[in-house]
Write an enzyme that holds these catalytic residues in place. Structure first.
Site, PDB file in Angstrom:
ATOM      1  N   GLU A 132       0.869  -1.176   0.000  1.00 40.46           N
ATOM      2  CA  GLU A 132       0.000   0.000   0.000  1.00 40.46           C
ATOM      3  C   GLU A 132       0.905   1.225   0.000  1.00 40.46           C
ATOM      4  OE1 GLU A 132      -4.079  -1.643   2.044  1.00 40.46           O
ATOM      5  OE2 GLU A 132      -2.768  -0.424   3.313  1.00 40.46           O
ATOM      6  N   ARG A 178      -3.227 -10.073   1.950  1.00 41.66           N
ATOM      7  CA  ARG A 178      -4.688  -9.980   1.800  1.00 41.66           C
ATOM      8  C   ARG A 178      -5.413 -11.246   2.229  1.00 41.66           C
ATOM      9  NH1 ARG A 178      -5.062  -4.659   1.858  1.00 41.66           N
ATOM     10  NH2 ARG A 178      -3.781  -3.722   0.226  1.00 41.66           N
ATOM     11  N   GLU A 219      -5.971  -3.320  -5.908  1.00 37.90           N
ATOM     12  CA  GLU A 219      -6.757  -2.504  -6.838  1.00 37.90           C
ATOM     13  C   GLU A 219      -6.260  -2.634  -8.275  1.00 37.90           C
ATOM     14  OE1 GLU A 219      -7.715   1.540  -4.728  1.00 37.90           O
ATOM     15  OE2 GLU A 219      -5.966   0.613  -3.795  1.00 37.90           O
TER      16      GLU A 219
END
Lengths: 405, 405
Positions: free
Chosen positions: B188, B226, B347
């Site tokens: 991130e 994740r 994303e």
């Protein structure tokens, strides 16, 4: 037997000898002390005066250097203290370093590195699920000790007043959130574990190494604002609802004092993954007590806590996260199956729907300004004695700005 | 103008002057340095040699004493460094303390107190909601900057390799969880804010005091697993999925260098509660870049981040939680509306369903062992120059034990 006169039922007998940091009105320096009977031994001074080899670990005004020194030094210090307090030949030399405990000021015993809070009482998790209408246990609950990081910088020692936090909340019936002092201020009675020896970043620490890394045990009051929590915690967990204050007891009881308290945890079904299995169980038979304004409101048992501290440590590091000296991790709210064994007001009042008596005709759902909460605990010690943990005391002060509740 | 030869387009010009901690092969002591052009000024040595009044703040091998000293000292040090580097009369005295930056070893620039991670990019939150099928924005998202505490002890400096974490995960299709190396390792790209001046426990810090408490800005890679996150994070948020490592840039750019980068954040509707309103906006027009194995995969814009760092600070403390020197809080993943502005592989690959190109005919969904991620950023500086933030570099090493993915 000590040359000190110790009451037979003292929670601070020779089998306990917990460590803390204190100062006195005469001497504001922060010193490492050991609680014994009604006194505290100024360990920093005694070690300095006797030239003890570990004296250099006791000059920092916090326990961290001692914590970092590891199990063989912990054993050496404990043995030396016991010898000082039992052999009459040491009496004259040691007595000047004894201070009545009633007159001391206790300080945060160690500098907290990271603070983690678990959620490992099955009955507490079941109760929370029922109260919030979220079903029984989360699907992951029996597979791993659920935990999250809390705020290390707001861990405070017993006696520190707790200001009622303000924040956002949105009751289910409200259309929009509002801001103000928390209306649902709560406590959580927990057991804390203090890490001494750091671990290498990238290397999981096996559960069997618990005693090589964890120094001892304290009590924790994980103050919680339930209304703030309900609004903020999705999707990333509790934040401001917990971070305003976490109180700990002034005394850290070394694991060496808890040999008689060790028990097997409840059966774990399904069998946990291998990294969570332990050859030597680390369940602990602590009996907690919660007093609200002097009235005993609950007596949560820790012996039946589902995940043990050794398993929590293994889980915490299985991804390679390192331990640091001063890390504190808490058990999660300790709650037993009986009504008077619930470790939070959320449970004692069943979500605020059932006020509970606190003596003198008064009752509570959540905390009011001026309320004082005291947590205590004992555990089996040697020869039928009880090991005491001291107390975690905290009074609720009104919110900043004095907004009406 | 400096007596140093500085390239006109250097990201480390006189308008920047970021702080870090370094050592060299010749001298393994950790010293405070200031990046300028292709060099680093050994600030610890220069201050000592010249008898600068702030020299005592630069001897600890970390920035913390300087951070704690507050805005007037920060301004004084910055002015002195600028004077040293611009006035020719200082050249002979200062030049011996310049070291080629290419030869230094960078260290974690400050000792991290508490680490908090926010979730304040609207586009990122919308994307996450869509990818996980959880709807658009959480109901609280536009009312408060959602955040949670991370692990301070595993914040590492750029260049530190990241071992792929192992842990439990349960894909939706699986009946039971499994254990092993994360299969969905992600990054991130975030902007970090470094607290200098502590605040009093119990006193909320108004958003307008941002510049009196926060010293500067760094880049953050909030590595994320994740699959671990999906299984562990209910109900208390991410834990092991984040705690294995968080990487920061070696240079902390002081707020004083970012005056030309300040912008108004996007319109905030509904109007935030009063404690989140600010007279002087603290949006920052940083342009981030994410490179994977040398290939530019995304360029997230920070100017459109919804909640600003001043608002995050006000939120963080509105419950009375205190700030400490060395607190680090991160913006949350920075993501813009375009496909090539996404700040995470989650994303960029839309939950792993759409592999994206990384050059040379290769593609990725999540990170493979051996992959190297580099984050960078620039911002507008004085006279049309760009302020550089250096980089956050990290290579993925195979999981401990070498379990197959």
């Amino acid at each position: 037997m000590s040359w000190l006169e110790l009451a037979g039922d003292t929670p601070f007998g020779l089998g306990n000898l917990p460590y803390g940091v204190f100062s006195t009105g005469d001497d504001p320096r922060r010193r490492v002390g050991v609680a014994v009977g009604e006194q505290v031994l100024d360990l920093s001074a005694a070690a300095g005066a006797t030239g003890a080899p570990f004296a250099g670990l006791l000059t920092a005004g916090v326990l961290n250097p001692l914590l970092a020194a590891g199990p063989s030094v912990w054993a050496q210090v404990r043995e030396q203290v016991r010898e000082w307090l039992t052999e009459p030949r040491h009496a004259d030399r040691v007595r000047p370093h004894l201070v009545p405990r009633v007159g001391i000021t206790s300080h945060l015993p160690f500098e907290v590195a990271d603070y983690v809070d678990f959620y490992s009482s099955e009955q507490h998790a079941i109760n929370a699920g029922r109260i919030f209408g979220a079903g029984e246990l989360p699907p992951n609950w029996k597979h791993l000790p659920i935990g999250y990081h809390g705020r290390a910088g707001t861990v405070v020692v017993s006696g520190t007043p707790v200001v009622r936090p303000s924040g956002q909340r949105k009751p289910r019936a409200a259309e929009v959130p509002s801001f103000g002092p928390s209306k649902l201020l709560d406590i959580e009675a927990e057991v804390g574990f203090v890490v001494g020896v750091p671990s290498e970043h990238g290397r999981p620490v096996p559960a069997g190494e618990f005693g090589r890394h964890v120094f001892g045990v304290c009590l924790v009051n994980d103050w919680s604002a339930r209304d703030l929590q309900g609004w903020e915690a999705q999707p990333l967990g509790p934040f401001l609802s917990k971070s305003f204050a976490t109180s700990v007891s002034p005394w850290v009881v070394p694991l060496a004092a808890l040999e008689h308290a060790r028990v097997a945890p409840p059966p774990q079904v399904p069998e946990p993954f291998e990294y969570l299995r332990v050859a030597e169980p680390w369940g602990l038979d602590l009996s907690l007590e919660i007093r609200l304004n002097g009235h005993l409101v609950a007596s949560p048992p820790f012996a039946t806590h589902y995940w043990t501290a050794a398993q929590q440590m293994a889980h915490l590091t299985v991804n390679g996260a390192s331990l640091r000296t001063g890390d504190l991790y808490a058990s999660g709210t300790v709650t037993g199956p009986e009504k008077d064994q619930r470790g939070s007001l959320l449970e004692l009042s069943w979500g605020g729907r059932e006020p509970f008596a606190i003596g003198g005709g008064a009752s509570r759902t959540f905390l009011e300004d001026g309320d004082e909460v005291v947590l205590g605990a004992t555990a089996p010690g040697p020869d039928g004695a009880r090991i005491g943990f001291g107390e975690v005391r905290g009074e609720v002060l009104p919110a900043v700005g004095g907004g009406a509740l």
